[in-house]
Design an enzyme around this catalytic site. Structure first.
Site, PDB file in Angstrom:
ATOM      1  N   ASP A 233       0.841  -1.191   0.000  1.00 37.80           N
ATOM      2  CA  ASP A 233       0.000   0.000   0.000  1.00 37.80           C
ATOM      3  C   ASP A 233       0.880   1.245   0.000  1.00 37.80           C
ATOM      4  OD1 ASP A 233      -0.035   1.131   3.144  1.00 37.80           O
ATOM      5  OD2 ASP A 233       0.332  -1.021   2.971  1.00 37.80           O
ATOM      6  N   SER A 234       0.416   2.253  -0.728  1.00 36.92           N
ATOM      7  CA  SER A 234       1.107   3.545  -0.826  1.00 36.92           C
ATOM      8  C   SER A 234       2.552   3.322  -1.266  1.00 36.92           C
ATOM      9  CB  SER A 234       1.004   4.291   0.507  1.00 36.92           C
ATOM     10  OG  SER A 234       1.385   5.639   0.371  1.00 36.92           O
ATOM     11  N   ALA A 235       3.539   3.801  -0.507  1.00 35.96           N
ATOM     12  CA  ALA A 235       4.931   3.584  -0.893  1.00 35.96           C
ATOM     13  C   ALA A 235       5.246   2.097  -1.026  1.00 35.96           C
ATOM     14  CB  ALA A 235       5.864   4.224   0.133  1.00 35.96           C
TER      15      ALA A 235
END
Length: 290
Positions: A106-108
């Site tokens: 998730d995300s980075a």
């Protein structure tokens, strides 16, 4: 659950392992890489979510990795590769099926997960990045990407100037280069330029109000352009606004929709009979209650 298993010599190279309680046989592995803009976040923050996945018949590995600005790209990518090597090398002891691996993030962490997929599937990519290929392509059965950044050229494409400043600050910290967009050595960071028809089956989601929304849409388009059919959970503008990392808010309908799609994706890609059995057991219990 096993906490802080050491997968390498550096201080941050620890991972948690969350297993289903009902299953004794080796299970498919879901390695989930946490987000935090490359400068924060932790594996412990998502333990509850990982337990939800594990209860469906999977072992979830949650690695820690070194954060910016003290550590720069591609250190986290190299470390996650070493985590995969550790899990593959100890599959029997850890009761894992090394032939059924799904990478998620998730995300980075979604960006790092996408780079792992490129290392495995894109010829020459590992040499360009300077990180060894962490596992055989045949063992990587799927990729789950939530709310990640995938294209450096979109660093300015955000909803507000304040968000643009935050994104640029995190990428400066991660790359160690203030003018990161002009540095040719960072070109492999843009996953959208390095997908091939060998990229693994991919599930992508992003909220309709996420400042990184364009990244997910562009990655889905890039995969489609090379002849693949990524599965997407995108939300129309007419729906309630869904921000960054919406998928973890499990008290919302949207997060529950994605969770169901993700579990179906996992079962399909890993051919997980245990997950299908647990699902039927859950349905039977619900019917008994009614």
């Amino acid at each position: 659950m096993q906490r802080d298993l050491r997968y390498g010599p550096e201080s941050d190279m620890l991972l948690d392992l969350i297993r289903p309680e009902e299953i004794q046989d080796p299970t498919p592995l879901v390695l989930w890489i946490h987000g935090g803009a490359f400068v924060g976040g932790s594996k412990e923050e998502l333990t509850g979510y990982f337990q939800t996945i594990a209860a469906e018949g999977y072992t979830v590995a949650a690695p820690r990795y070194s954060l910016a600005p003290k550590h720069h790209y591609p250190t986290p990518l190299r470390q996650i590769g070493q985590a995969l090597a550790f899990l593959q090398g100890n599959a029997s002891r850890l009761n894992l099926d090394p032939e059924r691996v799904v990478i998620a993030g998730d995300s980075a962490g979604a960006h790092i997960a996408a780079q792992i997929a490129a290392l495995v599937s894109t010829p020459g990519y590992a040499q360009r990045v300077g990180v060894p290929v962490p596992l055989d392509r045949g063992r990587l059965l799927g990729l789950i990407l939530a709310c990640g950044p995938y294209d450096l050229s979109l660093a300015d494409d955000t909803s507000t100037p304040a968000v643009a400043v935050l994104i640029k600050a995190s990428l400066w910290a991660y790359s160690g280069r203030r003018r990161f967009m002009d540095d040719a050595s960072l070109a492999p960071w843009s996953i959208t330029d390095f997908v091939t028809p060998e990229f693994p089956p991919t599930l992508i989601t992003v909220g309709n109000s996420d400042p990184l929304r364009a990244h997910s849409e562009r990655l889905a388009a890039a995969l489609t352009e090379v002849g693949l059919k990524p599965e997407t959970v995108f939300w129309p503008d007419a729906d309630p606004p869904l921000g960054h990392e919406y998928q973890f808010l499990l008290d919302t309908e949207a997060a529950q929709v994605f969770l169901a799609r993700m579990l179906a994706f996992l079962a399909e890609q890993t051919h997980n009979a245990d997950a299908q059995l647990l699902s039927r057991m859950g349905d039977s219990e619900e019917q008994e209650k009614t």
